[in-house]
Design a protein around this motif. Structure first.
Motif: not given
Ligand SMILES: C[S@@+](CC[C@H](N)C(=O)[O-])C[C@H]1O[C@@H](n2cnc3c(N)ncnc32)[C@H](O)[C@@H]1O
Length: 159
Positions: A19-23
């Protein structure tokens, strides 16, 4: 009767890392596909007491303060989310608190505006939350929310 445990996938390490890598995590509101539509619906936030249900990383709370909100209370079930939100501001006008929307209690007639982005589809007892929200908002207050749409979330068909 056995008490139901609320799902909390955002505190699972692998899910949170992905989730932390989502835009939306990396770029905040500008990286959130629903933001232009949600923003176009927002009332004037000057001097408003704002509630953010399921605040996540806390981007909206910080945006609301920038646009004049008197105070923002951001609630989220996830310790990871609240820790991250707290780490990203020292604004005393924002409070980020761990809270389960299935059970949250809020003071009567204490907020002028409520916002919730991509959270309500997780809430099983929406009726209870709607009643809580109705009571905590002042008369004629607005509540703007978004929920997930299958166009983004449905698995792609192999054929
Ligand atoms: C897709 S994220 C959205 C976060 C943020 N609102 C945003 O737009 O970036 C969903 C959020 O809902 C929170 N959430 C899910 N169920 C919840 C519950 N029962 N009570 C409070 N927060 C919940 C999760 O922890 C997560 O932070």
């Amino acid at each position: 009767m056995e008490k139901k445990v609320t799902q909390n996938i955002y505190d699972q390490p692998e899910f949170f890392a992905a989730y932390s890598q989502l835009p939306r995590s990396l770029h905040g509101l500008e990286g959130s596909p629903e933001w232009p539509a949600a923003r176009s619906l927002l009332p004037d936030l000057q001097r408003k007491r704002v509630l953010d249900l399921g605040c996540g990383f806390g981007w909206f709370a910080r945006w609301a303060r920038k646009y004049g909100a008197a105070h923002v209370l951001g609630l989220d079930l996830s310790e990871n989310m609240i820790a991250r939100a707290k780490a990203d501001t020292d604004d005393l006008g924002i409070q980020y608190v761990i809270a389960d929307l299935e059970q949250v209690e809020l003071p009567e007639a204490s907020f002028d505006f409520a916002y919730s982005s991509l959270v309500l589809h997780y809430v099983e007892n929406f009726e209870r939350l709607a009643i809580t929200l109705f009571r905590t908002l002042v008369p004629h207050a607005h509540f703007i929310f978004t929920v997930e749409h299958p166009i983004y979330m449905a698995p792609t068909h192999p054929g």
